[in-house]
Design a protein around this motif. Structure first.
Motif, PDB file in Angstrom:
ATOM      1  N   LEU A 222      51.084  67.498 102.808  1.00 17.86           N
ATOM      2  CA  LEU A 222      52.059  66.598 103.425  1.00 17.86           C
ATOM      3  C   LEU A 222      52.667  67.216 104.679  1.00 17.86           C
ATOM      4  CD1 LEU A 222      53.891  65.320 100.219  1.00 17.86           C
ATOM      5  CD2 LEU A 222      52.019  64.221 101.486  1.00 17.86           C
ATOM      6  N   GLU A 223      52.929  68.492 104.622  1.00 17.01           N
ATOM      7  CA  GLU A 223      53.524  69.166 105.771  1.00 17.01           C
ATOM      8  C   GLU A 223      52.543  69.222 106.948  1.00 17.01           C
ATOM      9  OE1 GLU A 223      54.835  72.943 104.430  1.00 17.01           O
ATOM     10  OE2 GLU A 223      56.650  72.181 103.456  1.00 17.01           O
ATOM     11  N   PHE A 224      51.279  69.339 106.611  1.00 15.82           N
ATOM     12  CA  PHE A 224      50.275  69.415 107.675  1.00 15.82           C
ATOM     13  C   PHE A 224      50.262  68.145 108.522  1.00 15.82           C
ATOM     14  CE2 PHE A 224      46.020  68.711 109.305  1.00 15.82           C
ATOM     15  CZ  PHE A 224      45.774  69.902 109.970  1.00 15.82           C
ATOM     16  N   PHE A 225      50.413  67.009 107.822  1.00 13.43           N
ATOM     17  CA  PHE A 225      50.358  65.753 108.553  1.00 13.43           C
ATOM     18  C   PHE A 225      51.726  65.252 108.987  1.00 13.43           C
ATOM     19  CE2 PHE A 225      46.386  65.644 106.157  1.00 13.43           C
ATOM     20  CZ  PHE A 225      45.485  65.357 107.172  1.00 13.43           C
ATOM     21  N   SER A 226      52.730  66.009 108.739  1.00  8.30           N
ATOM     22  CA  SER A 226      54.074  65.578 109.106  1.00  8.30           C
ATOM     23  C   SER A 226      54.500  66.229 110.402  1.00  8.30           C
ATOM     24  CB  SER A 226      55.063  65.934 107.997  1.00  8.30           C
ATOM     25  OG  SER A 226      55.234  67.335 107.939  1.00  8.30           O
ATOM     26  N   MET A 227      55.652  65.833 110.882  1.00  7.98           N
ATOM     27  CA  MET A 227      56.199  66.406 112.098  1.00  7.98           C
ATOM     28  C   MET A 227      57.198  67.508 111.749  1.00  7.98           C
ATOM     29  SD  MET A 227      56.685  62.944 114.332  1.00  7.98           S
ATOM     30  CE  MET A 227      57.196  63.858 115.782  1.00  7.98           C
ATOM     31  N   MET A 234      52.735  75.186 107.338  1.00  2.00           N
ATOM     32  CA  MET A 234      51.724  74.289 107.866  1.00  2.00           C
ATOM     33  C   MET A 234      52.201  73.556 109.111  1.00  2.00           C
ATOM     34  SD  MET A 234      49.237  74.875 105.917  1.00  2.00           S
ATOM     35  CE  MET A 234      48.098  73.591 106.404  1.00  2.00           C
ATOM     36  N   ALA A 235      53.425  73.818 109.553  1.00  2.00           N
ATOM     37  CA  ALA A 235      53.955  73.102 110.718  1.00  2.00           C
ATOM     38  C   ALA A 235      53.365  73.659 112.008  1.00  2.00           C
ATOM     39  CB  ALA A 235      55.458  73.224 110.738  1.00  2.00           C
TER      40      ALA A 235
END
Length: 235
Positions: A222-227, A234-235
């Motif tokens: 989720l963090e990978f695809f989030s802002m 993963m940010a």
């Protein structure tokens, strides 16, 4: 101990004087001896003999129902009008005698004990016996009380106490043995439950660690695809 006391008492001898109006003719010839005939010699009987001659059960016939003499009676168990063990913990001996179906006595052993207690403590035993003898002689004329009746009453009550105590002791011993087995079974069940609790806690800890670890992995997606911004890895 009570049974031994009973056995000892059953063999004791008690002397009874013959009817004073009855003279002894044994070895007496009024033609040769013009003096008054001698009084009859006292007659001795064992306590067991006395009991056998009195109305009621013999000492070896006195029993107590086992289903009554129990330390923890069932609610539906037959019980005397008043329990043997009172609520305050004292013993009701009359209930024991009632269970043993002892006959009533015109003058009981307990009453003679009260009479004993009324005599001076320092009075010699021979004087006490003479006093009691005179008292019983007077009571014999008015109430029909005899020494034999009192001896039989005391002996039968002693036998009833022995029977009840033996029955109660046996049942108490059996109850304790069964209770100890039940306690051992319960203790094993408790030990098994404690072990199961520890295993459940260990599994819960393992499950928690595994779920936290897996949730972190999923959170990475989720963090990978989030802002999201650092410090997310993963940010």
């Amino acid at each position: 101990m009570i049974r031994e006391t009973l056995k000892k008492a059953a063999g004791l001898f008690v002397e009874f004087e013959e009817d004073p109006n009855k003279v002894s003719t044994s070895g007496y010839d009024p033609l040769e001896d013009p003096s008054p005939a001698p009084a009859p010699a006292p007659k001795a009987k064992t306590i067991e003999q006395i009991v056998r001659e009195q109305p009621g059960p013999n000492l070896d016939e006195i029993k107590v129902p086992e289903e009554v003499a129990t330390p923890v009676p069932a609610p539906e168990a037959t019980a005397p009008t008043e329990p043997v063990v009172r609520p305050d913990g004292t013993i009701n001996f009359e209930s024991i005698y009632s269970l043993a179906k002892l006959p009533t006595s015109p003058f009981t052993a307990e009453q003679i004990l009260e009479l004993f207690a009324s005599l001076p403590a320092d009075l010699p035993i021979d004087s006490k016996r003479a006093t009691i003898k005179v008292t019983l002689g007077a009571m014999a004329k008015t109430l029909g009380v005899t020494t034999e009746q009192i001896v039989a009453d005391a002996s039968r009550k002693l036998a009833a106490l022995a029977a009840y105590n033996e029955s109660f002791t046996k049942q108490a011993t059996d109850y304790c043995a069964r209770a100890e087995i039940e306690i051992m079974t319960l203790e094993q069940q408790i030990a098994d439950k404690k072990k199961a609790i520890e295993e459940a806690k260990a599994k819960q800890e393992t499950m928690n660690e595994a779920c936290v670890k897996e949730s972190d992995r999923l959170d990475d997606v989720l963090e990978f695809f989030s802002m999201d911004v650092p410090p997310s890895k993963m940010a």
